[in-house]
Scaffold this motif. Structure first.
Motif, PDB file in Angstrom:
ATOM      1  N   GLY A 246      48.772  16.324  84.692  1.00  0.00           N
ATOM      2  CA  GLY A 246      48.482  17.172  85.861  1.00  0.00           C
ATOM      3  C   GLY A 246      49.761  17.809  86.391  1.00  0.00           C
ATOM      4  N   LEU A 388      35.176  16.566  90.822  1.00  0.00           N
ATOM      5  CA  LEU A 388      36.185  17.425  91.433  1.00  0.00           C
ATOM      6  C   LEU A 388      37.079  17.871  90.282  1.00  0.00           C
ATOM      7  CD1 LEU A 388      37.355  18.547  94.133  1.00  0.00           C
ATOM      8  CD2 LEU A 388      39.109  16.782  93.910  1.00  0.00           C
ATOM      9  N   GLU A 392      38.877  21.388  81.466  1.00  0.00           N
ATOM     10  CA  GLU A 392      38.634  20.749  80.164  1.00  0.00           C
ATOM     11  C   GLU A 392      38.008  19.372  80.327  1.00  0.00           C
ATOM     12  OE1 GLU A 392      42.251  21.139  77.550  1.00  0.00           O
ATOM     13  OE2 GLU A 392      42.887  22.279  79.296  1.00  0.00           O
ATOM     14  N   ASP A 424      35.199  23.186  91.810  1.00  0.00           N
ATOM     15  CA  ASP A 424      36.526  23.632  91.354  1.00  0.00           C
ATOM     16  C   ASP A 424      37.354  24.048  92.563  1.00  0.00           C
ATOM     17  OD1 ASP A 424      35.655  26.137  92.070  1.00  0.00           O
ATOM     18  OD2 ASP A 424      35.525  26.926  90.029  1.00  0.00           O
ATOM     19  N   SER A 425      38.435  24.771  92.343  1.00  0.00           N
ATOM     20  CA  SER A 425      39.332  25.082  93.476  1.00  0.00           C
ATOM     21  C   SER A 425      38.656  26.001  94.486  1.00  0.00           C
ATOM     22  CB  SER A 425      40.625  25.706  92.968  1.00  0.00           C
ATOM     23  OG  SER A 425      40.357  26.950  92.355  1.00  0.00           O
ATOM     24  N   LYS A 441      32.268  27.084  82.609  1.00  0.00           N
ATOM     25  CA  LYS A 441      31.694  26.593  83.871  1.00  0.00           C
ATOM     26  C   LYS A 441      30.244  27.044  84.050  1.00  0.00           C
ATOM     27  CE  LYS A 441      36.064  26.639  86.428  1.00  0.00           C
ATOM     28  NZ  LYS A 441      36.834  27.357  87.438  1.00  0.00           N
ATOM     29  N   LYS A 472      44.901  17.110  90.858  1.00  0.00           N
ATOM     30  CA  LYS A 472      45.493  17.173  92.200  1.00  0.00           C
ATOM     31  C   LYS A 472      45.372  15.810  92.878  1.00  0.00           C
ATOM     32  CE  LYS A 472      46.737  21.515  92.432  1.00  0.00           C
ATOM     33  NZ  LYS A 472      46.674  21.697  90.987  1.00  0.00           N
TER      34      LYS A 472
HETATM   35  N1  LIG Z   1      42.179  10.096  82.087  1.00  0.00           N
HETATM   36  C1  LIG Z   1      42.234  10.828  81.009  1.00  0.00           C
HETATM   37  O1  LIG Z   1      42.075  10.348  79.892  1.00  0.00           O
HETATM   38  C2  LIG Z   1      42.479  12.281  81.144  1.00  0.00           C
HETATM   39  C3  LIG Z   1      42.906  12.819  82.301  1.00  0.00           C
HETATM   40  N2  LIG Z   1      43.112  14.156  82.396  1.00  0.00           N
HETATM   41  C4  LIG Z   1      43.656  14.644  83.650  1.00  0.00           C
HETATM   42  O2  LIG Z   1      42.726  15.497  84.275  1.00  0.00           O
HETATM   43  C5  LIG Z   1      43.416  16.473  85.016  1.00  0.00           C
HETATM   44  C6  LIG Z   1      42.791  17.825  84.728  1.00  0.00           C
HETATM   45  O3  LIG Z   1      42.920  18.134  83.373  1.00  0.00           O
HETATM   46  P1  LIG Z   1      42.128  19.367  82.751  1.00  0.00           P
HETATM   47  O4  LIG Z   1      40.698  19.258  83.021  1.00  0.00           O
HETATM   48  O5  LIG Z   1      42.538  19.504  81.378  1.00  0.00           O
HETATM   49  O6  LIG Z   1      42.749  20.549  83.616  1.00  0.00           O
HETATM   50  P2  LIG Z   1      42.164  21.987  83.868  1.00  0.00           P
HETATM   51  O7  LIG Z   1      43.278  22.793  84.354  1.00  0.00           O
HETATM   52  O8  LIG Z   1      41.382  22.443  82.695  1.00  0.00           O
HETATM   53  O9  LIG Z   1      41.127  21.762  85.079  1.00  0.00           O
HETATM   54  C7  LIG Z   1      41.481  21.472  86.380  1.00  0.00           C
HETATM   55  C8  LIG Z   1      40.316  21.755  87.269  1.00  0.00           C
HETATM   56  O10 LIG Z   1      40.603  21.266  88.546  1.00  0.00           O
HETATM   57  C9  LIG Z   1      40.317  22.262  89.491  1.00  0.00           C
HETATM   58  N3  LIG Z   1      41.156  22.090  90.669  1.00  0.00           N
HETATM   59  C10 LIG Z   1      42.481  22.188  90.770  1.00  0.00           C
HETATM   60  N4  LIG Z   1      42.866  21.924  92.025  1.00  0.00           N
HETATM   61  C11 LIG Z   1      41.765  21.671  92.741  1.00  0.00           C
HETATM   62  C12 LIG Z   1      41.509  21.342  94.091  1.00  0.00           C
HETATM   63  N5  LIG Z   1      42.493  21.204  94.955  1.00  0.00           N
HETATM   64  N6  LIG Z   1      40.232  21.154  94.458  1.00  0.00           N
HETATM   65  C13 LIG Z   1      39.250  21.287  93.577  1.00  0.00           C
HETATM   66  N7  LIG Z   1      39.422  21.563  92.283  1.00  0.00           N
HETATM   67  C14 LIG Z   1      40.665  21.771  91.880  1.00  0.00           C
HETATM   68  C15 LIG Z   1      40.577  23.573  88.788  1.00  0.00           C
HETATM   69  O11 LIG Z   1      39.901  24.589  89.464  1.00  0.00           O
HETATM   70  P3  LIG Z   1      39.904  26.130  88.995  1.00  0.00           P
HETATM   71  O12 LIG Z   1      39.111  26.136  87.734  1.00  0.00           O
HETATM   72  O13 LIG Z   1      39.242  26.850  90.107  1.00  0.00           O
HETATM   73  O14 LIG Z   1      41.335  26.499  88.784  1.00  0.00           O
HETATM   74  C16 LIG Z   1      39.996  23.236  87.423  1.00  0.00           C
HETATM   75  O15 LIG Z   1      38.626  23.442  87.409  1.00  0.00           O
HETATM   76  C17 LIG Z   1      44.882  16.353  84.641  1.00  0.00           C
HETATM   77  O16 LIG Z   1      45.561  15.684  85.665  1.00  0.00           O
HETATM   78  C18 LIG Z   1      44.888  15.486  83.426  1.00  0.00           C
HETATM   79  O17 LIG Z   1      46.018  14.656  83.369  1.00  0.00           O
HETATM   80  C19 LIG Z   1      42.878  15.013  81.372  1.00  0.00           C
HETATM   81  C20 LIG Z   1      42.469  14.524  80.175  1.00  0.00           C
HETATM   82  C21 LIG Z   1      42.289  13.109  79.956  1.00  0.00           C
END
Ligand SMILES: NC(=O)C1=CN([C@@H]2O[C@H](COP(=O)(O)OP(=O)(O)OC[C@H]3O[C@@H](n4cnc5c(N)ncnc54)[C@H](OP(=O)(O)O)[C@@H]3O)[C@@H](O)[C@H]2O)C=CC1
Ligand SMILES: CC(=O)C(=O)O
Ligand SMILES: [Mg+2]
Length: 642
Positions: A246, A388, A392, A424-425, A441, A472
């Motif tokens: 993240g 939230l 991906e 999402d955001s 989405k 986040k």
């Molecule tokens: N535990 C595990 O095995 C794994 C954990 N992860 C973690 O998941 C997290 C996300 O990864 P990934 O899905 O690939 O990232 P992406 O960038 O593909 O997705 C992030 C999503 O979060 C949304 N977002 C960001 N900020 C906010 C907010 N403040 N409020 C609401 N929604 C928000 C984004 O919104 P918008 O689309 O509008 O920009 C987007 O939809 C990372 O921290 C990663 O480390 C990932 C893979 C495996």
């Protein structure tokens, strides 16, 4: 590398040993020819024969006579054969690394080095006498000593660097350590510490641990792949560094991720280290801080996009298949979602590709949810899910849950998706936003009024399961967790974002704010929490449970494509490994200390599915797939050298 034979150098004292391909290129012509002919004879292993060696040595010396007088001596009377010591800074010298073919080079070779564990017999037969102190120790004692040393470091990054140093020095000891102390060392070589390592990768970079393929290598990627010393590669983990955990865009410094993931492929899934290749594709970075950082190691330009990006990736994918064949597994890791889904779709039809963030994460979370049903009763179909984060991880997990419910209930996928909501955001994903939504989405846009805040979405949707995949930290506030706890006797709350700083809430917050009722798991590890006299052990819902065994299953069956049913098979296998004893402690997953056994079961289930689907090429199918998986696994125990 090729080694000159020891017996010949004894009589030819000062020049002997091994030198690399690059060094060979600048040898006097006859020696180059000799090297080439010997390479052919020895099928690549480049061991030269005695008589040739003598000739080679003489010719090398003759060649040098023209460059520098062999009589040149630096003070102290040491012969400066290559003129390196007497040359001034602006006088070019040849960077010879010609070493004596003795045990010294063995001690410097991480693949074969055993340090103090070389036996007396090996020390004699491999010319190690005097190069090591007299004591001979067991590998177990070395492990004990290394763990003692690593525990002295209070700063996690120092522990990480100590582990990387060990990997460079003594590969088998590194893996033995990691396997024997997996629960303690996973947070060191993997999340959360690997995140900090990537942020500081430019400063801590010492030796290449994988291949860097940048825009500068366009048109030459096949050549670059051939520069990697290992030839029998079975799995590549590749990133372009745009979404590192993240932490966002870390450009070329994302290399820590493929390196870390592949060390888990070996330690957790038993894939031979020599079969693993970490790759970072460098198309620039949009991280201004890195672009201005004097220690940044990547291209200093903003990210290439569109056709330029697609062409480089296509050349890469084509070169990989050409060089390693149809069955090479390519794991996409930490690409930004605007590329990740497209790459997976495009190459899923032609290559053995797997996106860990979309597919691996989905599989591990589904397994956790299957286990969670033991705590809350009922089936997945009875639950309402709210995410939230709709990227991906979020949409990948959502899709696999919908698929599993559809298989369990025979409901169409379009119907089962309606049980799943994402934020999402910009807020809750609803029909009125359909036009402007990214394609991944769209299936999640349901009929509802727009909702901006997560806490309002919780109160409106009334989920039984809340999953954080936003990247986040601190977004599951007290208000959000309390809302979940007021709606559910046992709220299921997963904070999946990594590293720890980005976790939507901590384990302590989840248990405390829900008065000890939350069924909690997180992406990065948290210590057990004591709440009102009861100890809660949070599970680690991390794709590290899945990808090593999943990859092993693909490799051992000779699978040529990944299929969603294999992800379901992996989830089932993982969930089946969690015992009542684990559940009694509040754990949704079996402990990592059993990971090799768990991986064998996952591999077996994945392979079984590959055979069922007709996607396996390794025939006939082994009778006992679990035993077969175990038998395929790399062991880090030392080998005895004759
Ligand atoms: N535990 C595990 O095995 C794994 C954990 N992860 C973690 O998941 C997290 C996300 O990864 P990934 O899905 O690939 O990232 P992406 O960038 O593909 O997705 C992030 C999503 O979060 C949304 N977002 C960001 N900020 C906010 C907010 N403040 N409020 C609401 N929604 C928000 C984004 O919104 P918008 O689309 O509008 O920009 C987007 O939809 C990372 O921290 C990663 O480390 C990932 C893979 C495996
Ligand atoms: C675990 C993982 O793959 C990630 O956080 O991206
Ligand atoms: Mg990842």
């Amino acid at each position: 590398m090729f080694s000159l034979n020891r017996s010949s150098f004894v009589n030819n004292t000062s020049i002997s040993g091994s030198f690399s391909y690059r060094q060979r290129k600048i040898l006097p012509t006859k020696v180059v020819a000799l090297a080439a002919s010997n390479r052919e004879k020895s099928n690549g292993s480049l061991v030269m024969e005695n008589e040739n060696t003598t000739t080679a040595l003489q010719e090398m010396r003759d060649g040098y006579k023209d460059v520098v007088s062999p009589k040149t001596a630096v003070s102290g009377g040491v012969m400066d054969v290559y003129g390196e010591d007497t040359a001034s800074e602006d006088q070019p010298v040849t960077p010879w690394a010609v070493t004596v073919a003795s045990g010294y080079s063995l001690l410097r070779d991480p693949h074969h080095n055993k340090g103090l564990a070389f036996s007396t017999k090996e020390r004699d037969s491999h010319y190690l006498r005097g190069l090591l102190p007299p004591t001979v120790v067991s590998q177990d004692l070395q492990v004990k000593k290394m763990m003692h040393n690593i525990r002295q470091y209070q700063v996690p990054l120092q522990r990480y660097m100590a582990m990387m140093d060990l990997q460079e020095r003594n590969q088998r000891l590194f893996y033995k350590l990691l396997i024997d102390h997996v629960e303690e060392l996973l947070p060191v070589v993997y999340t959360p510490t690997v995140g900090e390592a990537c942020q500081k990768y430019g400063s801590i970079f010492s030796r290449p641990q994988g291949l860097f393929i940048s825009l500068k290598e366009k048109g030459k990627i096949l050549e670059v792949l051939r520069n990697w010393p290992e030839k029998n590669i079975q799995v590549i983990v590749v990133t372009d560094g745009e979404r590192i955990l993240g932490l966002g865009d870390l450009g070329c410094q994302g290399m820590g991720i493929p390196v870390g993931k592949l060390s888990l492929y070996t330690a957790l899934g038993g894939i031979r280290p020599s079969a693993c290749l970490p790759i970072t594709i460098d198309v620039g970075t949009n991280n201004e801080k890195l672009l201005e950082d004097e220690f940044y190691i990547g291209l200093r330009q903003r990210r290439a996009t569109g056709q330029e990006y697609a062409e480089l990736l296509h050349e890469f994918m084509t070169a990989v298949k050409q060089n390693y064949g149809e069955k090479i597994l390519i794991q996409f890791e930490d690409f930004a979602n605007h590329n990740a889904f497209d790459l997976l779709e495009k190459y899923g039809a032609t290559h053995l590709v797997f996106n860990d963030d979309i597919q691996g994460t989905a599989s591990v979370v589904l397994a956790g949810l299957i286990s969670a049903m033991k705590f809350v009763g009922g089936n997945l179909a009875d639950q309402t899910f709210l995410f939230l984060g709709a990227g991906e991880a979020g949409t990948g997990i959502a899709e696999l849950i919908a698929l599993e419910i559809s298989k369990q209930t025979n409901m169409p996928l379009e119907e089962t998706r309606k049980k799943i909501w994402l934020v999402d955001s910009k807020g809750l994903i609803v029909n009125s936003r359909l036009e402007s939504l990214q394609h991944f989405k769209k299936p999640w846009a349901h009929e509802h009024e727009p909702v901006k805040e997560l806490v309002d979405a919780v109160n409106e949707i009334k989920p039984t399961v809340l999953i954080g995949t936003s990247g986040k930290g601190k977004t599951f506030t007290k208000e959000v967790v309390e809302a979940m706890a007021s709606l559910n006797e046992k709220p299921i709350i997963f904070s999946l974002s990594n590293p720890t700083s980005q976790s939507e809430c901590t384990a302590e917050e989840a248990y405390t704010w829900s008065q000890g009722r939350a069924i909690f798991a997180s992406g990065s590890p948290f210590d057990p929490v004591e709440y009102e006299g009861k100890v809660f052990v949070p599970g680690q819902a991390n794709n590290a449970y899945i990808f090593p065994g999943f990859g092993l299953g693909l490799i051992m069956s000779g699978a040529i494509r990944v299929h969603d049913d294999m992800l379901l098979a992996a989830s089932e296998a993982l969930a089946s490994q969690a015992s009542q004893e684990n559940f009694d402690k509040g754990l949704l997953y079996p402990p990592f200390k059993n990971i090799r056994k768990i991986s064998a079961h996952i591999a077996a289930n994945v392979a079984r599915k590959a055979y069922e689907l007709g996607l396996a090429t390794r025939l006939p199918q082994p009778k006992d797939l679990v035993k077969y998986a175990e038998s395929c696994m790399y062991s880090p125990a030392y080998r005895t050298y004759r």
